[in-house]
Motif scaffolding. Structure first.
Motif, PDB file in Angstrom:
ATOM      1  N   GLU A 110       0.843  -1.201   0.000  1.00  0.00           N
ATOM      2  CA  GLU A 110       0.000   0.000   0.000  1.00  0.00           C
ATOM      3  C   GLU A 110       0.880   1.253   0.000  1.00  0.00           C
ATOM      4  O   GLU A 110       0.680   2.174  -0.796  1.00  0.00           O
ATOM      5  CB  GLU A 110      -0.916  -0.029   1.230  1.00  0.00           C
ATOM      6  CG  GLU A 110      -2.060   0.939   1.107  1.00  0.00           C
ATOM      7  CD  GLU A 110      -2.916   0.982   2.370  1.00  0.00           C
ATOM      8  OE1 GLU A 110      -3.018  -0.062   3.070  1.00  0.00           O
ATOM      9  OE2 GLU A 110      -3.464   2.064   2.642  1.00  0.00           O
ATOM     10  N   SER A 111       1.860   1.235   0.880  1.00  0.00           N
ATOM     11  CA  SER A 111       2.770   2.380   0.989  1.00  0.00           C
ATOM     12  C   SER A 111       3.594   2.567  -0.291  1.00  0.00           C
ATOM     13  O   SER A 111       3.758   3.689  -0.779  1.00  0.00           O
ATOM     14  CB  SER A 111       3.662   2.156   2.211  1.00  0.00           C
ATOM     15  OG  SER A 111       4.752   3.000   2.175  1.00  0.00           O
ATOM     16  N   ILE A 112       4.078   1.446  -0.851  1.00  0.00           N
ATOM     17  CA  ILE A 112       4.891   1.539  -2.075  1.00  0.00           C
ATOM     18  C   ILE A 112       4.053   2.087  -3.234  1.00  0.00           C
ATOM     19  O   ILE A 112       4.517   2.921  -4.005  1.00  0.00           O
ATOM     20  CB  ILE A 112       5.483   0.160  -2.448  1.00  0.00           C
ATOM     21  CG1 ILE A 112       6.542  -0.258  -1.423  1.00  0.00           C
ATOM     22  CG2 ILE A 112       6.079   0.174  -3.853  1.00  0.00           C
ATOM     23  CD1 ILE A 112       7.069  -1.683  -1.587  1.00  0.00           C
ATOM     24  N   GLN A 114       1.746   4.097  -3.031  1.00  0.00           N
ATOM     25  CA  GLN A 114       1.508   5.534  -2.819  1.00  0.00           C
ATOM     26  C   GLN A 114       2.770   6.353  -3.078  1.00  0.00           C
ATOM     27  O   GLN A 114       2.749   7.351  -3.795  1.00  0.00           O
ATOM     28  CB  GLN A 114       1.058   5.780  -1.384  1.00  0.00           C
ATOM     29  CG  GLN A 114      -0.445   5.637  -1.198  1.00  0.00           C
ATOM     30  CD  GLN A 114      -0.833   5.671   0.270  1.00  0.00           C
ATOM     31  OE1 GLN A 114      -0.031   6.034   1.128  1.00  0.00           O
ATOM     32  NE2 GLN A 114      -2.063   5.299   0.555  1.00  0.00           N
ATOM     33  N   GLN A 115       3.884   5.890  -2.484  1.00  0.00           N
ATOM     34  CA  GLN A 115       5.123   6.704  -2.505  1.00  0.00           C
ATOM     35  C   GLN A 115       6.108   6.299  -3.580  1.00  0.00           C
ATOM     36  O   GLN A 115       7.098   6.987  -3.788  1.00  0.00           O
ATOM     37  CB  GLN A 115       5.904   6.519  -1.201  1.00  0.00           C
ATOM     38  CG  GLN A 115       5.246   6.959   0.041  1.00  0.00           C
ATOM     39  CD  GLN A 115       6.130   6.577   1.242  1.00  0.00           C
ATOM     40  OE1 GLN A 115       7.348   6.450   1.119  1.00  0.00           O
ATOM     41  NE2 GLN A 115       5.525   6.393   2.391  1.00  0.00           N
ATOM     42  N   GLY A 116       5.923   5.131  -4.193  1.00  0.00           N
ATOM     43  CA  GLY A 116       6.961   4.565  -5.022  1.00  0.00           C
ATOM     44  C   GLY A 116       7.969   3.847  -4.144  1.00  0.00           C
ATOM     45  O   GLY A 116       7.809   3.791  -2.916  1.00  0.00           O
ATOM     46  N   ILE A 118      11.346   3.605  -2.242  1.00  0.00           N
ATOM     47  CA  ILE A 118      12.353   4.517  -1.693  1.00  0.00           C
ATOM     48  C   ILE A 118      13.486   3.693  -1.076  1.00  0.00           C
ATOM     49  O   ILE A 118      13.297   2.545  -0.684  1.00  0.00           O
ATOM     50  CB  ILE A 118      11.739   5.476  -0.647  1.00  0.00           C
ATOM     51  CG1 ILE A 118      10.995   4.684   0.434  1.00  0.00           C
ATOM     52  CG2 ILE A 118      10.804   6.476  -1.314  1.00  0.00           C
ATOM     53  CD1 ILE A 118      10.522   5.519   1.592  1.00  0.00           C
ATOM     54  N   ALA A 173      15.471   5.900  -6.605  1.00  0.00           N
ATOM     55  CA  ALA A 173      14.075   5.709  -6.208  1.00  0.00           C
ATOM     56  C   ALA A 173      13.291   5.312  -7.443  1.00  0.00           C
ATOM     57  O   ALA A 173      13.744   5.550  -8.570  1.00  0.00           O
ATOM     58  CB  ALA A 173      13.513   7.011  -5.643  1.00  0.00           C
ATOM     59  N   PRO A 175       9.547   5.915  -9.022  1.00  0.00           N
ATOM     60  CA  PRO A 175       8.214   6.502  -8.911  1.00  0.00           C
ATOM     61  C   PRO A 175       7.119   5.481  -9.263  1.00  0.00           C
ATOM     62  O   PRO A 175       7.359   4.547 -10.034  1.00  0.00           O
ATOM     63  CB  PRO A 175       8.227   7.643  -9.929  1.00  0.00           C
ATOM     64  CG  PRO A 175       9.675   7.912 -10.191  1.00  0.00           C
ATOM     65  CD  PRO A 175      10.378   6.600 -10.008  1.00  0.00           C
ATOM     66  N   VAL A 176       5.934   5.697  -8.717  1.00  0.00           N
ATOM     67  CA  VAL A 176       4.831   4.738  -8.843  1.00  0.00           C
ATOM     68  C   VAL A 176       4.494   4.403 -10.300  1.00  0.00           C
ATOM     69  O   VAL A 176       4.189   3.250 -10.615  1.00  0.00           O
ATOM     70  CB  VAL A 176       3.560   5.304  -8.163  1.00  0.00           C
ATOM     71  CG1 VAL A 176       2.413   4.323  -8.286  1.00  0.00           C
ATOM     72  CG2 VAL A 176       3.837   5.635  -6.721  1.00  0.00           C
TER      73      VAL A 176
END
Ligand code: HQG
Length: 198
Positions: A110-112, A114-116, A118, A173, A175-176
């Motif tokens: 879920e977090s990935i 949202q944020q991609g 990191i 990083a 991005p999503v």
């Protein structure tokens, strides 16, 4: 040395050479190199017996080629995975293949998404060419899931990619919009096999 001792020593070396050299009074240079004699002396102060032969065995038996010895055999470094602030390893910049894979656990999804992706404490996000290896990485944290990364499209849009000495791909990083969930083989399980070398 049996497998358990090998694995434990490999984890110790990963911890020292990637993250916390100062805990045994060791100094890494900016390329991540440590003097092997200083490593042996520092480890001994912590009650951990290392010698050249043990270190050589760990280096040779590392399935992921985690460690590299210098040509003169005097120094050792972790190939990738660093968080240590003193280290700024200049990995080889390269054009990546069309797709690379990142293994993670479902609880991070879920977090990935949202944020991609990191890097967290490490210096880079780690990407792999083989799905099987990515599954094993994800299993360390729970139920594995493999993310398919459009690495070539990222590269064409100006994102830098590096390949470490042990072939792991690194980037700052992801991005999503370059991430898709990849289909896992049915054999994947919920088991945390705890193979992480930190
Ligand atoms: C996750 C192994 C929430 C990421 C492997 C991973 C590798 C997020 C964890 C090397 C996130 C970081 C590194 C976000 C990323 N929200 N979670 N936005 N972005 N994550 O250990 O890639 O066996 O620092 O998915 O082969 O798991 O130790 O990185 O689950 O090369 O030699 O945050 O470790 O090598 O975990 O593993 P890590 P990693 P060794």
């Amino acid at each position: 040395m049996n497998n358990k001792q090998l694995n434990e020593t490999s984890k110790f070396l990963s911890y020292i050479l990637r993250h916390e050299p100062h805990t045994i009074g060791l100094q890494l240079d900016t390329e991540g190199w440590a003097d092997i004699n200083s490593l042996i002396t520092g480890a001994a102060k912590e009650g951990r017996v290392l010698d050249q032969a043990i270190i050589q065995t760990v280096v040779d038996s590392s399935d992921k080629k985690r460690f590299t010895l210098s040509d003169d055999g005097q120094r050792i470094r972790a190939a990738q995975g660093h968080s240590a602030a003193d280290v700024n390893l200049q990995h080889v910049e390269k054009e990546p293949p069309e797709f690379l894979y990142h293994g993670t656990a479902t609880r991070f999804l879920e977090s990935i998404l949202q944020q991609g992706l990191i890097a967290g404490l490490r210096h880079h996000v780690h990407l792999l060419q083989e799905i099987q290896t990515a599954i094993a990485v994800g299993q360390r944290y729970g139920k594995p899931v493999v993310l398919k990364i459009e690495s070539l499209r990222m590269y064409q849009q100006g994102f830098k990619f590096f390949q470490a000495e042990n072939s792991v791909w690194l980037t700052e990083a992801v991005p999503v919009n370059f991430i898709s969930k990849n289909q896992l083989p049915d054999s994947s399980s919920d088991k945390n096999t705890s193979t992480a070398n930190t």
